[in-house]
Design a protein around this motif. Structure first.
Motif, short mmCIF file in Angstrom:
data_model
loop_
_atom_site.label_atom_id
_atom_site.label_comp_id
_atom_site.label_asym_id
_atom_site.label_seq_id
_atom_site.Cartn_x
_atom_site.Cartn_y
_atom_site.Cartn_z
N ARG A 159 0.88 -1.19 -0.06
CA ARG A 159 -0.04 -0.01 0.04
C ARG A 159 0.89 1.24 0.04
N ARG A 160 2.00 1.11 0.70
CA ARG A 160 3.08 2.36 0.67
C ARG A 160 3.31 2.71 -0.66
N LYS A 161 3.24 1.59 -1.64
CA LYS A 161 3.98 1.90 -2.94
C LYS A 161 2.86 2.63 -3.60
N PHE A 162 1.46 2.65 -3.21
CA PHE A 162 0.73 3.46 -4.03
C PHE A 162 0.48 4.79 -3.98
N LEU A 163 1.21 5.13 -2.69
CA LEU A 163 1.22 6.44 -2.54
C LEU A 163 2.01 7.47 -3.60
N LYS A 164 1.39 8.59 -3.76
CA LYS A 164 2.23 9.38 -4.76
C LYS A 164 3.23 10.32 -4.12
N LYS A 165 3.80 11.17 -5.08
CA LYS A 165 4.78 12.05 -4.77
C LYS A 165 4.00 13.13 -3.90
N ALA A 166 4.90 13.65 -2.85
CA ALA A 166 4.66 14.49 -2.12
C ALA A 166 3.64 15.67 -2.82
N THR A 167 4.13 16.07 -3.97
CA THR A 167 3.21 17.30 -4.80
C THR A 167 1.78 16.74 -4.91
N THR A 168 1.65 15.54 -5.31
CA THR A 168 0.29 15.13 -5.55
C THR A 168 -0.39 14.89 -4.11
N GLU A 169 0.12 14.28 -3.17
CA GLU A 169 -0.60 14.14 -1.91
C GLU A 169 -1.10 15.47 -1.04
N ARG A 170 0.06 16.54 -1.54
CA ARG A 170 -0.35 17.66 -0.98
C ARG A 170 -1.59 18.37 -1.75
N LYS A 171 -1.61 18.23 -3.00
CA LYS A 171 -2.79 18.93 -3.50
C LYS A 171 -4.03 18.24 -3.28
N ARG A 172 -3.95 17.03 -3.01
CA ARG A 172 -5.36 16.23 -2.43
C ARG A 172 -5.84 16.75 -1.13
N ILE A 173 -4.61 16.90 -0.39
CA ILE A 173 -5.00 17.17 0.85
C ILE A 173 -5.50 19.03 0.86
N ILE A 174 -5.03 19.71 0.07
CA ILE A 174 -5.47 20.98 0.05
C ILE A 174 -6.71 21.02 -0.44
N ASP A 175 -6.96 20.18 -1.58
CA ASP A 175 -8.52 20.15 -2.03
C ASP A 175 -9.53 19.71 -0.94
N MET A 176 -9.03 18.70 0.18
CA MET A 176 -9.98 18.28 1.03
C MET A 176 -10.20 19.38 1.95
N VAL A 177 -9.34 20.15 2.34
CA VAL A 177 -9.16 21.00 3.48
C VAL A 177 -9.96 22.13 2.86
N THR A 178 -10.01 22.56 1.38
CA THR A 178 -10.58 23.42 0.63
C THR A 178 -12.05 23.15 1.03
N HIS A 179 -12.28 21.80 0.58
CA HIS A 179 -13.79 21.35 0.60
C HIS A 179 -14.48 21.52 1.91
N PHE A 180 -13.81 21.25 2.95
CA PHE A 180 -14.20 21.30 4.42
C PHE A 180 -14.70 22.68 4.75
N ALA A 181 -13.33 23.79 4.17
CA ALA A 181 -13.55 25.34 4.63
C ALA A 181 -15.09 25.58 3.84
N LEU A 182 -15.41 25.19 2.61
CA LEU A 182 -16.55 25.82 2.12
C LEU A 182 -17.49 25.08 2.39
N THR A 183 -17.59 24.01 3.32
CA THR A 183 -18.74 23.26 3.59
C THR A 183 -19.09 23.80 5.09
N TYR A 184 -17.81 24.12 6.00
CA TYR A 184 -18.18 24.71 7.21
C TYR A 184 -17.65 26.20 7.39
#
Ligand code: ADP
Ligand code: MG
Length: 605
Positions: A159-184
């Motif tokens: 599973r560890r291998k399926f993780l992407k580069k930091a840039t990609t994971e970072r973008k997903r996290i930013i998207d996720m937190v953006t979504h939370f901020a817009l929802t709450y």
């Protein structure tokens, strides 16, 4: 003896973990949902290297007491399911598997305090086992919880291998937190990151009274200023939020944020239906910006169809989806006059275009084999029938412009439908897609020219471009690659970047618009181009190829604009020097060749 054994609990939770948490962004989703369920109004998220090294969430919610802190990490333990009414769950969690799953595949440190006690309970898990537990005193009446996750998937290397580069994971996290901020909007979210020993706030969304203020904070001023408000009641459903005017769009659905009964979800069918409400107001591959909050009776929604709870199903399916898209349609109609019309088309008379094109390739790069294929007119010149032919064309006069003979001897007859050049080359009639041809030329120029200093032109003043937090981050993460191709950018505010120089032959009257378009297009691509697999037959890797394809597409003569024969001649000359002149970077054909024999056959001569 039976061959069938019962799986040990540990393995079960590791398997479950793989479904609930695939990547750091999912962990953040689960932890933040728990914080929201615990009534926190400030949630601080800290990550290291895109969350690959560490994810940390601290909230000011109700906290966990001494016994609960242990129970919380056991499989199928929850405080959220009342009376076994799975249909009626109002909170964000209810499966009671998130914490257990996370703990089973990482190292988790949880600290928590409830307001009625001065004990801070601390517990550490490794691979699901408690390895440390203690209590310390904190003299306060506050309640809070912090959870730190490190060593993600250390015990499940696949599973560890399926993780992407930091840039990609970072973008997903930013998207996720953006979504939370817009929802709450009323919850204060902070996302910080430590990367390469630098500490940076990636996103901050203070507690706000209005959603629009949050949009401004996290999606930037450009988006915030082109929205139409939605606020309606459809039977038992309430729909509120914002949709974009048709002149604001993206090339993918990355800025479509849906929240259904407080949950962050995707709903392809609904999103597509809403897009179809824009009808012809929106270009074909364009996707509107959506920030929509939908709420309805819990019993009408099935939340339990996706392990990450990121998809839902409307039980009364069609009606609500149709109703919402109808609502969007009428809202758009009512707001039609608010839409800014595109500027009038300007003909391309670009002198600089022509000048620069002159030095696109040095003569060494001339491809003889191609030229050989397209035997130059010079050979035929002087023959009587040829002179006759030219005469005839002159009489037919395709357009007001004079025909032009290019360096390679190809005769440019004109430009039709504001798209195609008509040319004559040694007994062949050519239809050239000028945009595609120009794009190919520029693509190969970039491909060969990464070392050229002439690639970049400095702007007199940097241009500031407003982008959503996630889009900005992607551009900044790839600024070195962009620089190699002449596009020099730097970090602006949380929702903007500065452009310092552009590729040399990018639109000379460089409007913020065209540079913004290419940046958005590149950001969209970077969002998907997760790996850097090399593309066949190109010295560029996938990321570079994608960037170059977009730079050359946006920096080329546009389809739908008149072009002079001189410019076409330059394009064709350069095209014939390309390694691969027959298709553009997207693989579309550049030239349709109709040999005399084919034409004669067609006319049965
Ligand atoms: P679920 O959210 O489905 O109940 P979880 O595994 O995510 O399952 O959490 C288990 C329990 O731990 C929750 O029901 C809640 O009682 C408690 N819990 C988790 N995180 C927090 C937090 N940040 N603050 C207070 N309680 C929490
Ligand atoms: Mg939960």
């Amino acid at each position: 003896m039976s061959k069938i054994i019962k799986l040990p609990t540990k393995i079960i939770s590791q398997i479950a973990a793989g479904e609930v948490i695939e990547r750091p962004a999912n962990i953040i989703k689960e932890l933040v949902e728990n914080s929201i369920d615990a009534n926190a109004n400030k949630i601080h998220i800290q990550i290291k290297e895109g969350g690959l090294d560490q994810v940390f969430v601290r909230d000011n919610g109700s906290g966990l007491g001494e016994n609960d802190i242990v129970r919380a990490f056991e499989l199928h333990t929850t405080s959220k399911l009342y009376d076994s009414q799975i249909d009626a769950v109002q909170t964000l969690g209810f499966r009671g598997e998130a914490l257990a799953s996370i703990a089973s595949v990482s190292r988790v440190e949880c600290k928590s305090k409830i307001d009625s006690s001065q004990d801070v309970n601390e517990i550490t898990f490794e691979g699901g086992d408690v390895v440390k537990k203690n209590t310390r005193i904190e003299k306060s009446n506050n309640s809070w919880t912090s959870i730190k996750v490190t060593g993600l998937f250390y015990n499940t290397p696949v599973r560890r291998k399926f993780l992407k580069k930091a840039t990609t994971e970072r973008k997903r996290i930013i998207d996720m937190v953006t979504h939370f901020a817009l929802t709450y909007p009323d919850i204060h979210f902070v996302l910080d990151e430590e990367s390469q020993n630098k500490y940076k706030t990636r996103l901050e969304s203070p507690s706000r009274k209005s959603l629009l203020a949050v949009i401004f904070d996290v999606l930037g001023s450009d988006i915030a200023s082109e929205l139409i408000v939605i606020d309606a009641k459809l039977n038992e459903w309430q729909i509120s939020g914002y949709i974009s005017k048709p002149n604001l769009f993206r090339s993918d659905r990355s800025i479509q944020y849906l929240c259904i009964n407080g949950r962050i979800v995707r709903h392809q069918e609904l999103q597509k239906k809403i897009e179809s409400s824009y009808g012809s107001q929106l270009m074909k591959s364009a996707h509107p910006v959506l920030i929509l909050n939908i709420s309805g009776p819990t019993s009408a929604i099935d939340f339990n169809i996706h392990p990450q709870k990121s998809e839902i199903r409307f039980k009364t399916s069609d009606t609500i989806i149709t109703d919402i898209s109808e609502l969007i349609r009428t809202t758009l109609d009512e707001n039609a006059e608010l839409v800014t019309l595109p500027k009038h088309k300007q003909p391309i008379t670009d002198k600089i275009e022509t000048q620069v094109m002159d030095d696109l390739f040095d003569d060494k790069s001339t491809r003889d084999n191609i030229l050989h294929d397209v035997v130059s007119l010079n050979q035929a010149e002087g023959e009587p029938h040829d002179i006759e032919r030219k005469e005839n064309f002159r009489q037919l006069s395709l357009s007001d412009s004079q025909t032009v003979v290019s360096k390679t001897g190809i005769e440019i007859l004109g430009h039709v439908m504001d798209k195609f050049a008509l040319a004559y080359a040694n007994e062949e009639l050519w239809l050239v897609d000028v945009h595609a041809a120009d794009e190919r030329v520029k693509f190969e120029y970039y491909e060969q020219g990464t070392q050229r200093s002439a690639l970049s032109q400095q702007l007199l003043q940097p241009i500031s471009i407003s982008l959503a937090t996630g889009e900005k981050q992607f551009i900044i993460d790839h600024k070195n690659e962009l620089k190699r191709f002449g596009l020099n950018v730097s970090d602006g505010s949380e929702t903007s970047i500065l452009i310092h120089s552009t590729p040399v032959y990018f639109d000379q009257d460089i409007s913020d618009l065209s540079i913004k378009k290419v940046l958005l297009d590149i950001a969209g691509f970077l969002g998907e181009a997760i790996d850097e697999d090399p593309i066949v037959e190109s010295p560029l890797n996938k990321i570079e190829y994608g960037i170059v394809a977009r730079l050359s597409c946006h920096g080329s003569i546009r389809s739908g604009y008149p072009v002079s024969n001189e410019v076409i001649a330059k394009v064709i000359d350069n095209l014939l020097k390309c390694k691969n002149p027959w298709t553009c970077a997207h693989g579309r054909p550049t030239i349709l060749r109709l040999p005399k024999s084919r034409l004669e056959g067609w006319f049965r001569r």
